[in-house]
Motif scaffolding. Structure first.
Motif, PDB file in Angstrom:
ATOM      1  N   THR A 327       0.821  -1.551   0.076  1.00 17.37           N
ATOM      2  CA  THR A 327       0.248  -0.041   0.136  1.00 17.37           C
ATOM      3  C   THR A 327       0.573   0.988  -0.390  1.00 17.37           C
ATOM      4  O   THR A 327       0.714   2.432  -0.621  1.00 17.37           O
ATOM      5  CB  THR A 327      -1.212  -0.295   1.579  1.00 17.37           C
ATOM      6  N   CYS A 328       1.968   1.132   0.936  1.00 15.82           N
ATOM      7  CA  CYS A 328       2.945   1.904   1.530  1.00 15.82           C
ATOM      8  C   CYS A 328       3.745   2.584  -0.072  1.00 15.82           C
ATOM      9  O   CYS A 328       3.859   4.054  -0.743  1.00 15.82           O
ATOM     10  CB  CYS A 328       3.874   1.790   2.458  1.00 15.82           C
ATOM     11  N   LEU A 331       1.451   4.164  -2.883  1.00 15.82           N
ATOM     12  CA  LEU A 331       1.082   5.882  -2.350  1.00 15.82           C
ATOM     13  C   LEU A 331       2.060   6.466  -2.552  1.00 15.82           C
ATOM     14  O   LEU A 331       1.522   7.613  -3.185  1.00 15.82           O
ATOM     15  CB  LEU A 331      -0.089   5.553  -0.676  1.00 15.82           C
ATOM     16  N   SER A 334       2.031   7.541  -5.588  1.00 16.81           N
ATOM     17  CA  SER A 334       0.427   8.112  -6.448  1.00 16.81           C
ATOM     18  C   SER A 334       1.293   9.898  -5.853  1.00 16.81           C
ATOM     19  O   SER A 334       1.782  10.602  -5.969  1.00 16.81           O
ATOM     20  CB  SER A 334      -0.863   7.362  -5.441  1.00 16.81           C
ATOM     21  N   VAL A 337      -4.607  10.974  -3.747  1.00 20.23           N
ATOM     22  CA  VAL A 337      -5.087  10.044  -3.638  1.00 20.23           C
ATOM     23  C   VAL A 337      -6.421  10.451  -2.748  1.00 20.23           C
ATOM     24  O   VAL A 337      -7.263  12.048  -2.342  1.00 20.23           O
ATOM     25  CB  VAL A 337      -4.759   9.697  -2.016  1.00 20.23           C
ATOM     26  N   LEU A 368       0.667  12.402   3.544  1.00 18.84           N
ATOM     27  CA  LEU A 368       0.119  12.564   2.234  1.00 18.84           C
ATOM     28  C   LEU A 368       0.683  14.058   1.811  1.00 18.84           C
ATOM     29  O   LEU A 368       1.064  13.943   1.285  1.00 18.84           O
ATOM     30  CB  LEU A 368      -0.951  11.920   1.993  1.00 18.84           C
ATOM     31  N   LYS A 373       0.991  15.728  -1.619  1.00 14.58           N
ATOM     32  CA  LYS A 373       0.265  14.487  -2.443  1.00 14.58           C
ATOM     33  C   LYS A 373      -0.620  15.269  -2.160  1.00 14.58           C
ATOM     34  O   LYS A 373      -0.778  15.794  -1.576  1.00 14.58           O
ATOM     35  CB  LYS A 373       0.447  12.851  -2.050  1.00 14.58           C
ATOM     36  N   HIS A 434      -5.499   6.493  -6.264  1.00 14.61           N
ATOM     37  CA  HIS A 434      -5.353   5.507  -5.533  1.00 14.61           C
ATOM     38  C   HIS A 434      -6.812   6.115  -3.906  1.00 14.61           C
ATOM     39  O   HIS A 434      -6.849   7.523  -3.690  1.00 14.61           O
ATOM     40  CB  HIS A 434      -3.859   5.237  -4.202  1.00 14.61           C
TER      41      HIS A 434
END
Length: 619
Positions: A327-328, A331, A334, A337, A368, A373, A434
């Protein structure tokens, strides 16, 4: 014993094996296995400082082996008795950035070369012998072809008059050999080092692997994955972008052969804990990421802590290892999000929400944001205003630095989710990379939403599940569910285990699967764990280099300090619970209105976990 000591003999042998269309890279690489080869750029002395700065800023595609003195034909550190006017099998001649011809010798340009500087740059053919030694097949050599090279959409760091898109070389690698390919090339930084991308070419802006800009198309075998390394032909692109009146480069595939053995020692090669490991983070499109063995172990320790089960609920039965890591990694790649949370388990109270979920969501959002992000939170329409107020208070109290937009989603038509997720409803233009659901009510197989007691709370829940089901068919959107019971959105990935091991599992199990399902003792701990793992990854030199495609400097001390300041702390998370209590949000298990989550008081249960997470992260 070094080969080709005599410049004339070096050129003779190089030309002797050239094919009619020019010397093939694979042939030249095999002529001198284990020895460094060099790409060549020759510029007027007035441009030399700018180009050297360009190389230093873009070390992966342009590892600088040697900068000559003005008018110097030889290259003493790399080859004895060399003469750059003769020692490449073929040269490109550029006038005002336009390729005007290819020639076998630069001797006719000797007067002009008196005022020019030669740059010798590392070449990926220096690591093909290392790939073979590691048991990694080199398909272009097997097929007797020049390696394929492509222009990408990835911009190099601009310096002075030089700017261009990075060029990469591609070698298909069997999926079970990816770690070996990454590890052996990582140890040869002067031959571009490790891969800068593994997976679908479109993520680099490459549309057709069968149509390389340089070299020959190379055929992949079943089970091969495209692996891309930075390429020294980037220097050719830089010359074209700068448009100097006169410049020379080697012809792609016709490099300068040195007497220097390939250097396999780098600072990271001496540290086993910095050994690169590869992980698949998406199949649509295919995308792998990379991290060091040290970072992977650290994140696995964080994951193990977060799955502790002080409430003895048996959630370990739902646990899938490395879901936090994957997942990380996803991310980290990304750019935008979407987070969602909200579990209205207390249907008899107003508001019906519980204290598990929002703290973890805001902890993720804070990290994030620090990693630049774009973050948006989607929640139920009936709770929209309350959650916007909670976000405002979280900023005022220093729980998060900048407010995250909080919005709602309503399904008014069959394609509402598609239009919400994608610009103009076009699946090739997703707004988010994501989606993450943390302690969010998940739709069961019968279309209802249940709390752990088996009570249907569908009347309190908006169809945010539709975003996840729609995202599963859109290339480029990855999804994650974080839960602690199996009835949360995204936990459909472990539905069979929920039905088999959780109370009321057959009824309450969420039917909507996410790509990754993170199981934790308390869902907030999953949010904290994501924030901590993202911090670990972005401090990992292996991951940081891969994320940046080998371009630019490593993270600065200022950036690291900013990320550290966004980690969850006992003080921030206690303040967050105070904010939730202010708005009447209650503990999930007991409905107590106090500093409690899932029946566990903040001190000592949650505070101890937060402290331990911090210790694992900052060690």
């Amino acid at each position: 014993m070094a080969l080709f000591k005599c410049a004339g003999m070096r050129r003779f042998l190089a030309h002797a094996v050239r094919l009619p269309t020019g010397l093939k890279c694979s042939t030249q690489a095999n002529m001198k296995p284990g020895y460094q080869q060099a790409n060549v750029v020759i510029l007027h002395k007035d441009l030399a400082d700018d180009f050297e700065a360009f190389c230093q800023a873009n070390r992966s595609p342009l590892p600088l082996l040697y900068r000559s003195k003005c008018g110097e034909w030889g290259c003493p550190p790399l080859a004895t008795g060399s003469d750059i006017r003769e020692d490449c099998p073929e040269y490109c001649v550029f006038e005002n950035g336009v390729l005007v011809k290819k020639i076998p010798s630069l001797s006719s340009y000797t007067p002009q070369l008196q005022d020019m500087v030669t740059f010798y740059l590392g070449c990926s053919f220096g690591f093909e012998a290392a790939l073979k030694a590691a048991g990694v097949p080199v398909r272009n050599v097997e097929q007797g072809k020049n390696v394929c090279m492509y222009k990408t959409s990835v911009p190099c760091i601009r310096e002075g008059k030089f700017h261009c898109q990075m060029v990469v070389s591609m070698r298909p690698v069997p999926h079970d050999k990816l770690d070996g390919a990454a590890q052996c090339t990582h140890m040869i930084p002067l031959a571009h080092g490790g891969p800068v991308h593994i997976g679908h070419p479109k993520l680099l802006g490459i549309h057709e692997l069968s149509r390389p800009e340089y070299g020959d198309p190379v055929e992949a075998c079943a089970g091969d994955v495209p692996v891309f390394w930075a390429c020294g032909v980037t220097g050719v692109e830089a010359v074209q972008s700068c448009k100097p009146p006169l410049a020379f480069t080697h012809s792609p595939g016709c490099m300068f052969l040195t007497d220097r053995e390939v250097e396999t020692n780098s600072p990271h090669a001496l540290e086993p804990e910095q050994c690169p490991l590869t992980f698949c983070i998406s199949q649509n499109p295919q995308h792998y990421s990379m991290a060091s063995k040290k970072a992977v172990k650290q994140i696995q320790a964080i994951e193990e802590l977060a799955v502790k089960d002080p409430g003895a609920r048996g959630i370990r039965a739902l646990f899938v290892q490395d879901e936090l890591l994957k997942t990380c990694l996803s991310l980290s790649h990304s750019s935008s999000v979407l987070l969602t949370t909200g579990f209205p388990t207390h249907y008899m109270h107003d508001p019906p929400e519980e204290t598990d979920g929002p703290p973890g969501a805001i902890a993720m959002a804070a990290m994030l944001q620090a990693l630049r992000k774009e973050v948006v939170i989607v929640t139920d329409e009936r709770a929209l205003e309350m959650n916007q107020h909670i976000m405002r208070d979280a900023v005022e109290k220093g729980v998060i630095k900048t407010a995250v937009p909080v919005i709602s989603f309503q399904s008014n038509s069959p394609d509402s989710a598609l239009h919400f997720l994608c610009r103009d409803g076009d699946p090739t233009k997703p707004r988010f990379d994501h989606l993450v659901a943390i302690e969010r009510s998940g739709r069961a197989a019968d279309g209802n939403y249940y709390n752990m007691r088996g009570v249907n709370i569908k009347h309190l829940v908006d169809p945010i599940d539709d975003l996840f089901t729609t995202a599963s068919s859109i290339a480029g959107i990855t999804t994650t569910g974080i839960g602690d019971g199996g009835n949360e959105l995204g936990m459909g990935k472990v539905k069979a285990a929920v039905k088999a091991h959780m109370p009321n599992g057959t009824l309450i199990a969420c039917d909507v699967a996410a790509d990754f399902a993170i199981t934790t003792g308390v869902s907030n701990w999953g949010g904290y764990a994501v924030a901590c793992a993202l911090y670990v990854l972005n401090l990992c030199p292996i991951h940081s280099r891969y994320l940046q495609k080998g371009l630019g400097p490593p993270p600065t001390s200022e950036q690291k300090s900013l990320w550290a300041a966004c980690l969850p702390t006992i003080a921030k998370e206690e303040e967050m619970l105070h904010i939730l209590v202010k708005y009447g949000v209650r503990s999930g298990k007991t409905a107590n209105l106090g500093l409690e989550v899932d029946g566990l008081t903040f001190h000592p249960y949650h505070s101890d976990i937060i402290q331990q997470l911090g210790d694992l992260t900052l060690r």
